[in-house]
Design a protein around this motif. Sequence first.
Motif, PDB file in Angstrom:
ATOM      1  N   ARG A 172       0.817  -1.213   0.000  1.00  0.00           N
ATOM      2  CA  ARG A 172       0.000   0.000   0.000  1.00  0.00           C
ATOM      3  C   ARG A 172       0.852   1.264   0.000  1.00  0.00           C
ATOM      4  O   ARG A 172       0.314   2.371   0.044  1.00  0.00           O
ATOM      5  N   GLY A 173       2.170   1.094  -0.013  1.00  0.00           N
ATOM      6  CA  GLY A 173       3.062   2.245   0.032  1.00  0.00           C
ATOM      7  C   GLY A 173       3.082   2.926   1.381  1.00  0.00           C
ATOM      8  O   GLY A 173       3.349   4.125   1.472  1.00  0.00           O
ATOM      9  N   LEU A 174       2.803   2.160   2.440  1.00  0.00           N
ATOM     10  CA  LEU A 174       2.721   2.715   3.786  1.00  0.00           C
ATOM     11  C   LEU A 174       3.890   2.239   4.644  1.00  0.00           C
ATOM     12  O   LEU A 174       4.331   1.090   4.516  1.00  0.00           O
ATOM     13  N   PRO A 175       4.393   3.092   5.534  1.00  0.00           N
ATOM     14  CA  PRO A 175       5.378   2.634   6.516  1.00  0.00           C
ATOM     15  C   PRO A 175       4.680   1.893   7.642  1.00  0.00           C
ATOM     16  O   PRO A 175       3.456   2.012   7.816  1.00  0.00           O
ATOM     17  N   MET A 176       5.429   1.144   8.399  1.00  0.00           N
ATOM     18  CA  MET A 176       4.865   0.545   9.611  1.00  0.00           C
ATOM     19  C   MET A 176       4.476   1.668  10.571  1.00  0.00           C
ATOM     20  O   MET A 176       5.136   2.708  10.631  1.00  0.00           O
ATOM     21  N   PRO A 177       3.400   1.504  11.322  1.00  0.00           N
ATOM     22  CA  PRO A 177       2.973   2.567  12.239  1.00  0.00           C
ATOM     23  C   PRO A 177       4.056   2.924  13.243  1.00  0.00           C
ATOM     24  O   PRO A 177       4.653   2.028  13.865  1.00  0.00           O
ATOM     25  N   GLU A 178       4.312   4.226  13.412  1.00  0.00           N
ATOM     26  CA  GLU A 178       5.295   4.652  14.402  1.00  0.00           C
ATOM     27  C   GLU A 178       4.873   4.211  15.804  1.00  0.00           C
ATOM     28  O   GLU A 178       5.719   3.907  16.648  1.00  0.00           O
ATOM     29  N   ALA A 179       3.574   4.161  16.032  1.00  0.00           N
ATOM     30  CA  ALA A 179       3.083   3.759  17.352  1.00  0.00           C
ATOM     31  C   ALA A 179       3.506   2.337  17.698  1.00  0.00           C
ATOM     32  O   ALA A 179       3.666   2.011  18.881  1.00  0.00           O
ATOM     33  N   ARG A 180       3.684   1.502  16.695  1.00  0.00           N
ATOM     34  CA  ARG A 180       4.069   0.110  16.963  1.00  0.00           C
ATOM     35  C   ARG A 180       5.453   0.040  17.598  1.00  0.00           C
ATOM     36  O   ARG A 180       5.677  -0.716  18.554  1.00  0.00           O
ATOM     37  N   ALA A 181       6.391   0.797  17.067  1.00  0.00           N
ATOM     38  CA  ALA A 181       7.729   0.837  17.670  1.00  0.00           C
ATOM     39  C   ALA A 181       7.661   1.387  19.080  1.00  0.00           C
ATOM     40  O   ALA A 181       8.350   0.901  19.988  1.00  0.00           O
ATOM     41  N   GLY A 182       6.818   2.414  19.291  1.00  0.00           N
ATOM     42  CA  GLY A 182       6.644   2.950  20.634  1.00  0.00           C
ATOM     43  C   GLY A 182       6.042   1.934  21.575  1.00  0.00           C
ATOM     44  O   GLY A 182       6.434   1.848  22.749  1.00  0.00           O
ATOM     45  N   PHE A 183       5.089   1.155  21.074  1.00  0.00           N
ATOM     46  CA  PHE A 183       4.472   0.114  21.893  1.00  0.00           C
ATOM     47  C   PHE A 183       5.511  -0.933  22.317  1.00  0.00           C
ATOM     48  O   PHE A 183       5.579  -1.317  23.494  1.00  0.00           O
ATOM     49  N   ILE A 184       6.302  -1.399  21.369  1.00  0.00           N
ATOM     50  CA  ILE A 184       7.310  -2.420  21.679  1.00  0.00           C
ATOM     51  C   ILE A 184       8.296  -1.896  22.714  1.00  0.00           C
ATOM     52  O   ILE A 184       8.628  -2.571  23.700  1.00  0.00           O
ATOM     53  N   ALA A 185       8.783  -0.666  22.511  1.00  0.00           N
ATOM     54  CA  ALA A 185       9.757  -0.086  23.436  1.00  0.00           C
ATOM     55  C   ALA A 185       9.150   0.069  24.827  1.00  0.00           C
ATOM     56  O   ALA A 185       9.791  -0.267  25.847  1.00  0.00           O
ATOM     57  N   ALA A 186       7.898   0.547  24.915  1.00  0.00           N
ATOM     58  CA  ALA A 186       7.262   0.741  26.207  1.00  0.00           C
ATOM     59  C   ALA A 186       6.996  -0.590  26.883  1.00  0.00           C
ATOM     60  O   ALA A 186       7.161  -0.724  28.122  1.00  0.00           O
ATOM     61  N   ALA A 187       6.603  -1.604  26.120  1.00  0.00           N
ATOM     62  CA  ALA A 187       6.364  -2.927  26.693  1.00  0.00           C
ATOM     63  C   ALA A 187       7.657  -3.526  27.233  1.00  0.00           C
ATOM     64  O   ALA A 187       7.677  -4.125  28.324  1.00  0.00           O
TER      65      ALA A 187
END
Length: 244
Positions: free
Chosen positions: A222-237
């Motif tokens: 779709r020409g989309l990057p992975m959601p930035e929130a996902r990296a934030g979620f992983i780091a916070a977890a």
Amino acid sequence: MEWRDQGIVLGTRKYGETSVVLEVMTEAHGRHMGLVRGGRSRRMQPALQPGNLLDLAWRARLDEHLGTFQVEPLQLNAARLIDSPVAIYGIQTLAAHLRLLPERDPHPGLFRALGFVAEHLGEPMAGAVLMARFELAVLEELGFGLDLSQCALTGERANLAYVSPKTGRAVTREAGAPWADKLLPLPAILTSTAETACDVQAIGEAMALTGHFLFRHLYEPRGLPMPEARAGFIAAAMRGMGAA
């Protein structure tokens, strides 16, 4: 046109002076949008926060129109989620994944899974495990499910340890040993409901595995990057689990 359903808030955007366009995931009507008149008022804003469960009545003259929502709060989960960085990033990540679904396409299984994951997002380890399993479910619903039930080479169902990054099929530790450096680790938390093998390493491997296939099959085309929130979620977890 008119229907009534329950929905979990994914987000809103401003519309005019006082209204918002509400985006929800519903059980019978999929990801759906509608106008909430007066949605920017002090009375309405608390109900329209991401993660909240609402009773919804949608009306429009024609089915293809945006339509309007009448909403009543059922569970105000946002007040609990906002206190946790894991939960905030988590609900944003869930919403991003669900936006890959065609609008108004019913996915009742994902609706139920969304509610269950949202209940546990404040718990770093449980939330991360459930997020990885939710991502597998999204891949499955959109036709890119992984085959983690048996070894692609031997047919064995035990000792599965790797996944082919090309085919998405599992391989046992013994059969995959010659190509281990080219395969993705398969943590037990994705093939079993048991949590005994759940640790920081397993969480990292699980999110790397699902992230690989999400990007390859759903975001990149779709020409989309992975959601930035996902990296934030992983780091916070990871921080929540005590990772350095």
